[in-house]
Design a protein around this motif. Sequence first.
Motif, PDB file in Angstrom:
ATOM      1  N   MET A 222      54.157  83.441   6.663  1.00  0.00           N
ATOM      2  CA  MET A 222      53.832  84.253   5.503  1.00  0.00           C
ATOM      3  C   MET A 222      55.126  84.867   4.989  1.00  0.00           C
ATOM      4  SD  MET A 222      50.988  87.284   5.165  1.00  0.00           S
ATOM      5  CE  MET A 222      49.639  86.133   5.357  1.00  0.00           C
ATOM      6  N   THR A 223      55.191  85.056   3.692  1.00  0.00           N
ATOM      7  CA  THR A 223      56.373  85.685   3.105  1.00  0.00           C
ATOM      8  C   THR A 223      56.320  87.194   3.362  1.00  0.00           C
ATOM      9  OG1 THR A 223      55.325  86.055   0.957  1.00  0.00           O
ATOM     10  CG2 THR A 223      56.512  83.954   1.258  1.00  0.00           C
ATOM     11  N   VAL A 224      57.440  87.848   3.185  1.00  0.00           N
ATOM     12  CA  VAL A 224      57.518  89.302   3.335  1.00  0.00           C
ATOM     13  C   VAL A 224      56.553  89.968   2.358  1.00  0.00           C
ATOM     14  CG1 VAL A 224      59.040  91.310   3.081  1.00  0.00           C
ATOM     15  CG2 VAL A 224      59.908  89.204   4.119  1.00  0.00           C
ATOM     16  N   ARG A 225      56.537  89.491   1.113  1.00  0.00           N
ATOM     17  CA  ARG A 225      55.655  90.047   0.084  1.00  0.00           C
ATOM     18  C   ARG A 225      54.186  89.879   0.472  1.00  0.00           C
ATOM     19  NH1 ARG A 225      52.802  87.897  -4.022  1.00  0.00           N
ATOM     20  NH2 ARG A 225      52.371  89.181  -5.821  1.00  0.00           N
TER      21      ARG A 225
ATOM     22  N   LYS B 268      65.356  85.222   2.032  1.00  0.00           N
ATOM     23  CA  LYS B 268      66.692  85.740   1.724  1.00  0.00           C
ATOM     24  C   LYS B 268      67.634  85.679   2.924  1.00  0.00           C
ATOM     25  CE  LYS B 268      64.832  88.849  -1.729  1.00  0.00           C
ATOM     26  NZ  LYS B 268      64.437  90.215  -2.015  1.00  0.00           N
ATOM     27  N   THR B 269      67.079  85.592   4.127  1.00  0.00           N
ATOM     28  CA  THR B 269      67.910  85.554   5.331  1.00  0.00           C
ATOM     29  C   THR B 269      68.195  84.127   5.798  1.00  0.00           C
ATOM     30  OG1 THR B 269      66.005  85.672   6.836  1.00  0.00           O
ATOM     31  CG2 THR B 269      66.968  87.763   6.099  1.00  0.00           C
ATOM     32  N   ILE B 270      67.596  83.150   5.140  1.00  0.00           N
ATOM     33  CA  ILE B 270      67.790  81.751   5.516  1.00  0.00           C
ATOM     34  C   ILE B 270      68.972  81.184   4.740  1.00  0.00           C
ATOM     35  CG2 ILE B 270      66.753  79.447   5.510  1.00  0.00           C
ATOM     36  CD1 ILE B 270      64.015  80.831   5.688  1.00  0.00           C
ATOM     37  N   ASP B 271      69.872  80.513   5.428  1.00  0.00           N
ATOM     38  CA  ASP B 271      71.017  79.889   4.770  1.00  0.00           C
ATOM     39  C   ASP B 271      70.624  78.450   4.424  1.00  0.00           C
ATOM     40  OD1 ASP B 271      73.509  79.388   3.758  1.00  0.00           O
ATOM     41  OD2 ASP B 271      74.425  79.020   5.720  1.00  0.00           O
TER      42      ASP B 271
END
Length: 158
Positions: free
Chosen positions: A6-9, A78-81
């Motif tokens: 699940m996404t953060v949102r 956002k934390t995934i490169d």
Amino acid sequence: MNKVPMTVRGAELLREELKKLKSTDRPQVIQAISEARAHGDLKENAEYHAAKEQQGFIEGRIKEIEGKLSNIQIIDVKTIDAKGRIVFGSTVELLDEESGETKVYTIVGEDEADIKVGMISFTSPIARALIGKNEGDEVSFSAPGGEKHYEVIAVRYE
């Protein structure tokens, strides 16, 4: 039990709904049941039966959300490169090669999916075809309306 991505949102929206159910909706329905009881005979009291039914719905939804929250794996894109690669949580801009139309989708968990706002489940045919692709790649997949062909215009991590 397997963790559900699940996404953060999406996780935050579930937590907000749970908070509202527990702090607002549950006390309101308890008050409604109390008021309906004060009217007397419960056998023919439509207000009482409606409030009890609403209470059952609220309690069921609370249990459902608590169960989901206990089994989620929150993925913060956002934390995934990913370096321009499409991954879970990516927002993808596509060009429909047949119609020339541009479409924007965000790949999310099953509970968050809502095609009307461009949120597609990672298990959908289009998301499965997109994951792992990069900007400029062409993507083909089978949809209920037939074979679809898209070009990936942009990948964003919002």
